[in-house]
Scaffold this motif. Structure first.
Motif, PDB file in Angstrom:
ATOM      1  N   PRO A  82     -28.160  32.117 -26.804  1.00  0.00           N
ATOM      2  CA  PRO A  82     -28.061  30.541 -27.659  1.00  0.00           C
ATOM      3  C   PRO A  82     -29.006  30.495 -28.638  1.00  0.00           C
ATOM      4  O   PRO A  82     -30.213  31.189 -28.646  1.00  0.00           O
ATOM      5  CB  PRO A  82     -28.553  29.858 -26.327  1.00  0.00           C
ATOM      6  CG  PRO A  82     -27.844  30.492 -25.097  1.00  0.00           C
ATOM      7  CD  PRO A  82     -28.193  32.019 -25.578  1.00  0.00           C
ATOM      8  N   ASP A  83     -28.687  30.183 -29.867  1.00  0.00           N
ATOM      9  CA  ASP A  83     -29.394  29.929 -30.933  1.00  0.00           C
ATOM     10  C   ASP A  83     -30.384  28.949 -30.861  1.00  0.00           C
ATOM     11  O   ASP A  83     -29.972  27.599 -31.346  1.00  0.00           O
ATOM     12  CB  ASP A  83     -28.707  29.807 -32.348  1.00  0.00           C
ATOM     13  CG  ASP A  83     -29.434  30.210 -33.595  1.00  0.00           C
ATOM     14  OD1 ASP A  83     -30.576  30.345 -33.616  1.00  0.00           O
ATOM     15  OD2 ASP A  83     -28.770  29.503 -34.580  1.00  0.00           O
ATOM     16  N   LEU A  84     -31.527  28.931 -30.347  1.00  0.00           N
ATOM     17  CA  LEU A  84     -32.484  27.842 -29.928  1.00  0.00           C
ATOM     18  C   LEU A  84     -33.945  28.127 -30.536  1.00  0.00           C
ATOM     19  O   LEU A  84     -34.389  29.389 -30.608  1.00  0.00           O
ATOM     20  CB  LEU A  84     -32.718  27.558 -28.953  1.00  0.00           C
ATOM     21  CG  LEU A  84     -31.386  27.056 -27.897  1.00  0.00           C
ATOM     22  CD1 LEU A  84     -31.348  26.836 -26.600  1.00  0.00           C
ATOM     23  CD2 LEU A  84     -30.938  25.745 -28.570  1.00  0.00           C
ATOM     24  N   PRO A  85     -34.770  27.190 -31.223  1.00  0.00           N
ATOM     25  CA  PRO A  85     -35.871  27.526 -31.691  1.00  0.00           C
ATOM     26  C   PRO A  85     -37.053  28.109 -30.537  1.00  0.00           C
ATOM     27  O   PRO A  85     -36.784  27.689 -29.287  1.00  0.00           O
ATOM     28  CB  PRO A  85     -36.479  26.129 -32.396  1.00  0.00           C
ATOM     29  CG  PRO A  85     -35.477  25.135 -31.461  1.00  0.00           C
ATOM     30  CD  PRO A  85     -34.205  25.816 -31.032  1.00  0.00           C
ATOM     31  N   ALA A  86     -37.917  28.830 -30.913  1.00  0.00           N
ATOM     32  CA  ALA A  86     -38.846  29.428 -29.791  1.00  0.00           C
ATOM     33  C   ALA A  86     -40.198  28.309 -29.794  1.00  0.00           C
ATOM     34  O   ALA A  86     -40.745  28.453 -28.602  1.00  0.00           O
ATOM     35  CB  ALA A  86     -39.388  30.624 -30.309  1.00  0.00           C
ATOM     36  N   GLY A  87     -40.512  27.535 -30.625  1.00  0.00           N
ATOM     37  CA  GLY A  87     -41.463  26.745 -30.796  1.00  0.00           C
ATOM     38  C   GLY A  87     -40.913  25.480 -29.729  1.00  0.00           C
ATOM     39  O   GLY A  87     -40.904  24.534 -30.374  1.00  0.00           O
ATOM     40  N   VAL A  88     -41.454  25.686 -28.457  1.00  0.00           N
ATOM     41  CA  VAL A  88     -40.897  24.337 -27.571  1.00  0.00           C
ATOM     42  C   VAL A  88     -42.107  23.789 -26.664  1.00  0.00           C
ATOM     43  O   VAL A  88     -42.938  24.749 -26.513  1.00  0.00           O
ATOM     44  CB  VAL A  88     -39.541  24.358 -27.178  1.00  0.00           C
ATOM     45  CG1 VAL A  88     -38.601  24.479 -28.207  1.00  0.00           C
ATOM     46  CG2 VAL A  88     -39.753  25.494 -26.087  1.00  0.00           C
ATOM     47  N   THR A  89     -41.994  22.400 -26.383  1.00  0.00           N
ATOM     48  CA  THR A  89     -42.954  22.244 -24.984  1.00  0.00           C
ATOM     49  C   THR A  89     -41.928  21.951 -23.964  1.00  0.00           C
ATOM     50  O   THR A  89     -41.097  20.928 -23.915  1.00  0.00           O
ATOM     51  CB  THR A  89     -43.885  20.959 -25.487  1.00  0.00           C
ATOM     52  OG1 THR A  89     -44.637  21.264 -26.731  1.00  0.00           O
ATOM     53  CG2 THR A  89     -44.638  20.596 -24.342  1.00  0.00           C
ATOM     54  N   PRO A  90     -42.073  22.770 -22.782  1.00  0.00           N
ATOM     55  CA  PRO A  90     -41.304  22.385 -21.556  1.00  0.00           C
ATOM     56  C   PRO A  90     -41.391  20.869 -21.129  1.00  0.00           C
ATOM     57  O   PRO A  90     -42.728  20.568 -21.021  1.00  0.00           O
ATOM     58  CB  PRO A  90     -41.447  23.395 -20.656  1.00  0.00           C
ATOM     59  CG  PRO A  90     -43.081  24.007 -20.964  1.00  0.00           C
ATOM     60  CD  PRO A  90     -43.058  23.630 -22.472  1.00  0.00           C
ATOM     61  N   LEU A  91     -40.420  20.207 -20.862  1.00  0.00           N
ATOM     62  CA  LEU A  91     -40.818  18.777 -20.207  1.00  0.00           C
ATOM     63  C   LEU A  91     -40.551  18.740 -18.659  1.00  0.00           C
ATOM     64  O   LEU A  91     -41.334  18.906 -18.076  1.00  0.00           O
ATOM     65  CB  LEU A  91     -39.642  17.736 -21.006  1.00  0.00           C
ATOM     66  CG  LEU A  91     -40.020  16.574 -20.559  1.00  0.00           C
ATOM     67  CD1 LEU A  91     -41.378  15.971 -20.577  1.00  0.00           C
ATOM     68  CD2 LEU A  91     -38.994  15.453 -21.417  1.00  0.00           C
ATOM     69  N   ARG A  92     -39.268  18.820 -18.430  1.00  0.00           N
ATOM     70  CA  ARG A  92     -38.921  18.823 -16.851  1.00  0.00           C
ATOM     71  C   ARG A  92     -37.575  19.241 -16.932  1.00  0.00           C
ATOM     72  O   ARG A  92     -36.599  18.902 -17.662  1.00  0.00           O
ATOM     73  CB  ARG A  92     -39.639  17.797 -16.065  1.00  0.00           C
ATOM     74  CG  ARG A  92     -38.669  16.473 -16.654  1.00  0.00           C
ATOM     75  CD  ARG A  92     -39.054  15.094 -15.675  1.00  0.00           C
ATOM     76  NE  ARG A  92     -38.814  15.260 -14.530  1.00  0.00           N
ATOM     77  CZ  ARG A  92     -38.668  14.316 -13.561  1.00  0.00           C
ATOM     78  NH1 ARG A  92     -39.319  13.184 -14.107  1.00  0.00           N
ATOM     79  NH2 ARG A  92     -38.127  14.453 -12.529  1.00  0.00           N
ATOM     80  N   SER A  93     -37.095  19.529 -15.678  1.00  0.00           N
ATOM     81  CA  SER A  93     -35.704  19.693 -15.296  1.00  0.00           C
ATOM     82  C   SER A  93     -35.214  18.248 -14.300  1.00  0.00           C
ATOM     83  O   SER A  93     -36.102  18.095 -13.482  1.00  0.00           O
ATOM     84  CB  SER A  93     -35.352  20.694 -14.535  1.00  0.00           C
ATOM     85  OG  SER A  93     -35.657  21.999 -15.343  1.00  0.00           O
ATOM     86  N   ILE A  94     -34.256  17.952 -14.458  1.00  0.00           N
ATOM     87  CA  ILE A  94     -34.021  16.654 -13.615  1.00  0.00           C
ATOM     88  C   ILE A  94     -32.656  17.208 -13.046  1.00  0.00           C
ATOM     89  O   ILE A  94     -31.721  17.556 -13.774  1.00  0.00           O
ATOM     90  CB  ILE A  94     -33.684  15.349 -14.238  1.00  0.00           C
ATOM     91  CG1 ILE A  94     -32.654  15.592 -15.427  1.00  0.00           C
ATOM     92  CG2 ILE A  94     -34.926  14.939 -14.937  1.00  0.00           C
ATOM     93  CD1 ILE A  94     -32.564  14.148 -16.091  1.00  0.00           C
ATOM     94  N   PHE A  95     -32.469  16.667 -11.603  1.00  0.00           N
ATOM     95  CA  PHE A  95     -31.263  16.999 -10.765  1.00  0.00           C
ATOM     96  C   PHE A  95     -30.401  15.861 -10.373  1.00  0.00           C
ATOM     97  O   PHE A  95     -31.366  14.949 -10.103  1.00  0.00           O
ATOM     98  CB  PHE A  95     -31.434  18.058  -9.622  1.00  0.00           C
ATOM     99  CG  PHE A  95     -32.192  19.280 -10.090  1.00  0.00           C
ATOM    100  CD1 PHE A  95     -31.317  20.408 -10.259  1.00  0.00           C
ATOM    101  CD2 PHE A  95     -33.566  19.426 -10.539  1.00  0.00           C
ATOM    102  CE1 PHE A  95     -31.817  21.560 -10.781  1.00  0.00           C
ATOM    103  CE2 PHE A  95     -33.951  20.604 -11.033  1.00  0.00           C
ATOM    104  CZ  PHE A  95     -33.279  21.739 -10.891  1.00  0.00           C
ATOM    105  N   ALA A  96     -29.293  15.694 -10.597  1.00  0.00           N
ATOM    106  CA  ALA A  96     -28.547  14.276 -10.300  1.00  0.00           C
ATOM    107  C   ALA A  96     -27.325  14.636  -9.544  1.00  0.00           C
ATOM    108  O   ALA A  96     -26.548  15.567  -9.744  1.00  0.00           O
ATOM    109  CB  ALA A  96     -28.231  13.581 -11.436  1.00  0.00           C
ATOM    110  N   ASP A  97     -27.130  13.581  -8.619  1.00  0.00           N
ATOM    111  CA  ASP A  97     -25.725  13.679  -7.877  1.00  0.00           C
ATOM    112  C   ASP A  97     -24.774  13.072  -8.764  1.00  0.00           C
ATOM    113  O   ASP A  97     -24.280  11.671  -8.646  1.00  0.00           O
ATOM    114  CB  ASP A  97     -25.770  13.022  -6.522  1.00  0.00           C
ATOM    115  CG  ASP A  97     -26.685  13.806  -5.717  1.00  0.00           C
ATOM    116  OD1 ASP A  97     -26.472  14.821  -5.664  1.00  0.00           O
ATOM    117  OD2 ASP A  97     -27.192  13.097  -4.736  1.00  0.00           O
ATOM    118  N   CYS A  98     -24.185  13.799  -9.939  1.00  0.00           N
ATOM    119  CA  CYS A  98     -23.210  13.028 -10.986  1.00  0.00           C
ATOM    120  C   CYS A  98     -22.686  14.131 -11.502  1.00  0.00           C
ATOM    121  O   CYS A  98     -23.374  15.261 -11.661  1.00  0.00           O
ATOM    122  CB  CYS A  98     -23.674  11.957 -11.612  1.00  0.00           C
ATOM    123  SG  CYS A  98     -24.882  12.426 -13.021  1.00  0.00           S
TER     124      CYS A  98
END
Length: 232
Positions: free
Chosen positions: A123-139
């Motif tokens: 995947p072509d994505l930038p390296a300079g990021v700030t992790p936020l969170r993962s969310i898991f949903a029943d949908c």
């Protein structure tokens, strides 16, 4: 089993060296683990001996061991040690299927193409990021993505651009997010969220609250949709 292209599995931050976690993609179970040198691995989440989940096991250096009987596997998926038979030369046939992994945009990605097919570009994505969170949903994953634009951030309506069915760009005012969309199963999904650049710590908590509200809204929309289908 052959899933085409790359699938998001977790935030890079959430799989520390020497740890493992179980996950699913389209109903199939995998273990994601990071060895002591920091390399990340994605395997079938099953010990060949008795079928115990490898994600229940423990990482020691560049090996991961099954919790049940302690069988140890190296980074190539090959069993190297059986505690009950310490002098045994372990047969080469005792191994766990493993898959290509890459870290891009602060997210761990797995490619589950068949072994005889080429691995697609990462995947072509930038390296300079700030992790936020993962969310898991029943949908379902498409419903989760559709809900993003409907869950406001304060008075800001999110602008959403789906680059692929697994990568979504989100603009919340002056904040830009990237979401890795994980289809866990038919009615389960996850978003792995990172922000572009260095985000001030004071903004991370409101963003986390927004992500949690998104999860609740998506699950409510899924329930409403299910009720409508029953009524029809």
């Amino acid at each position: 089993m052959s899933f085409q292209d790359w699938y998001p599995l977790a935030l890079s931050r959430d799989i520390a060296a020497g740890t493992s976690a179980g996950t699913r993609v389209l109903g199939e179970e995998f273990v994601v683990w990071r060895d002591s040198k920091g390399a990340v691995h994605a395997w079938e989440d099953r010990c060949p001996h008795r079928g115990m989940k490898m994600s229940f096991g423990f990482v020691r250096g560049d090996h991961i061991a099954c919790l049940y009987h302690g069988w140890q596997y190296d980074t190539a998926g090959q069993c190297r040690h059986i505690p009950a038979h310490p002098d045994l030369e372990v047969p080469k046939t005792i191994r766990i299927p493993r898959f290509s992994t890459v870290e891009a945009g602060g997210i761990i990605w797995g490619c589950f193409n068949s072994e005889d097919s080429a691995t697609p570009p990462a995947p072509d994505l930038p390296a300079g990021v700030t992790p936020l969170r993962s969310i898991f949903a029943d949908c379902p994953a498409p419903l989760m993505v559709a809900q993003i634009a409907k869950t406001t951030f304060g008075e800001t309506t999110p602008e959403v651009t789906a680059k692929t069915d697994r990568i979504v760009d989100i603009t919340l005012g002056d904040i830009k997010l990237i979401a890795g969309v994980q289809a866990i199963a038919d009615g389960e999904s996850a978003l792995h969220l990172v922000a572009l650049g260095d985000v001030d710590a004071s903004k991370l908590k409101p963003l986390s609250f927004w992500a949690e509200q998104l999860r609740r809204d998506a699950e409510a929309a899924a329930r409403t949709s299910a009720t409508a289908e029953i009524a029809a």
